[in-house]
Design an enzyme around this catalytic site. Structure first.
Site, PDB file in Angstrom:
ATOM      1  N   LYS A 192       0.861  -1.142  -0.042  1.00  0.00           N
ATOM      2  CA  LYS A 192       0.051   0.017  -0.088  1.00  0.00           C
ATOM      3  C   LYS A 192       0.958   1.298   0.060  1.00  0.00           C
ATOM      4  O   LYS A 192       0.475   2.276  -0.624  1.00  0.00           O
ATOM      5  CB  LYS A 192      -0.929  -0.221   1.064  1.00  0.00           C
ATOM      6  N   GLN A 211      -4.550  -1.654  10.079  1.00  0.00           N
ATOM      7  CA  GLN A 211      -4.196  -2.845   9.087  1.00  0.00           C
ATOM      8  C   GLN A 211      -4.983  -4.025  10.125  1.00  0.00           C
ATOM      9  O   GLN A 211      -4.655  -4.060  11.399  1.00  0.00           O
ATOM     10  CB  GLN A 211      -2.890  -3.121   8.943  1.00  0.00           C
ATOM     11  N   ASP A 216     -11.243   2.477   4.659  1.00  0.00           N
ATOM     12  CA  ASP A 216     -11.804   1.013   4.444  1.00  0.00           C
ATOM     13  C   ASP A 216     -13.337   1.218   4.305  1.00  0.00           C
ATOM     14  O   ASP A 216     -13.908   0.148   3.669  1.00  0.00           O
ATOM     15  CB  ASP A 216     -11.499   0.196   5.756  1.00  0.00           C
TER      16      ASP A 216
END
Length: 291
Positions: free
Chosen positions: A57, A101, A124
């Site tokens: 990422k 994460q 997210d």
């Protein structure tokens, strides 16, 4: 007897490339106005797979023109430690989007961490407020894997409107938000959606009726050819790892029955990553409009 027909493959890479090309242009437009969009990431512990995902990422962020912020907490970090870092990134003007994460070490509560996050930074799309926005049909960050699946079907010109979509799996990150997304009135959605799960004794009765079947359980090989209507579109959304090998919910033999299918590797994965960066640039755009 004629040989079985192999299904048309629905790769995710071309979808991701198109999404990321758009993101790159939007990042350049922000930078042209003196705004450097920033993605902040938090890693807790030393899980190799999670650390690898963060590196991917960060590398992609750099390629697209994002600034990167990162905090690596030890596996022994407390819930309060995690919340303190989330709040610090919330106050950091350059960190427009934030990712915690997952999975976290077992003693930490991911949902509690999400609740502390500024929903406008939620890359997210999993903050309770953003899930509520999705349910109400309001704009906001959309969970990445569901958004990627909708984009994948649209890119490959798979008709969704008016068709029967069956989602095997009811998880908060995929099954439930995907049902909300594909039932909305939109040219790339507007489907009749059934959500079923593996604890339903006759779940395969529902999957055999699907025009489009999305497997989202995380149980390798749970969907076999006898569970699929011939000619149906099959999307493997749930995965597990066995060492470094990626295992899909969809058995490879389903390709002999389905009309179209995502590949085990390179299907939904690339689109999920692309949608994370689409959410990230939208976080930066919203922050710019609000300032």
């Amino acid at each position: 007897m004629s040989a079985p027909t192999t299904a048309r493959l629905l790769p995710g890479a071309p979808v991701a490339e198109a999404v990321l090309a758009d993101v790159r242009e939007r990042v350049a437009a922000l930078r042209a106005h003196g705004i450097a969009p920033g993605l902040a990431t938090i890693l807790v512990g030393d899980d190799d797979a999670s650390a690898g995902y963060i590196r991917i990422k960060q590398r992609t962020a750099a390629e697209l023109g994002f600034e990167s912020f990162h905090e690596h907490l030890p596996a022994t970090a407390s819930q309060a430690d995690l919340h303190a870092v989330i709040r610090a990134f919330g106050a950091e003007q350059g960190a427009h989007a934030l990712l915690v994460q997952h999975p976290l070490p077992g003693h930490l509560d991911h949902e509690a961490a999400l609740a502390v996050m500024d929903p406008e930074q939620d890359v997210d799309g999993m903050h309770p407020l953003n899930l509520g926005r999705l349910a109400a049909g309001l704009p906001g960050p959309v969970p990445c894997t569901p958004a990627g699946i909708e984009a994948l079907l649209a890119h490959h010109e798979i008709p969704v409107a008016g068709r029967h979509v069956v989602i095997l799996g009811r998880g908060a990150t995929l099954g439930r938000p995907l049902a909300l997304l594909l039932s909305q009135k939109r040219p790339t959605a507007d489907a009749a959606v059934t959500v079923v799960h593996s604890h339903v004794p006759d779940w395969d009765r529902h999957t055999r009726d699907a025009d489009i079947l999305v497997a989202a359980v995380g149980v390798p090989g749970i969907v076999r050819p006898e569970h699929v209507k011939p000619g149906a579109v099959v999307v493997g959304g749930g995965v597990r790892y066995a060492g470094r090998r990626l295992l899909s919910d969809v058995d490879d033999a389903v390709a002999d029955v389905a009309g179209a299918i995502t590949p085990r590797v390179g299907g939904v994965g690339p689109t999920t990553v692309a949608m994370l960066f689409r959410n990230a640039v939208e976080c930066a755009e919203r922050a710019t409009r609000a300032s």
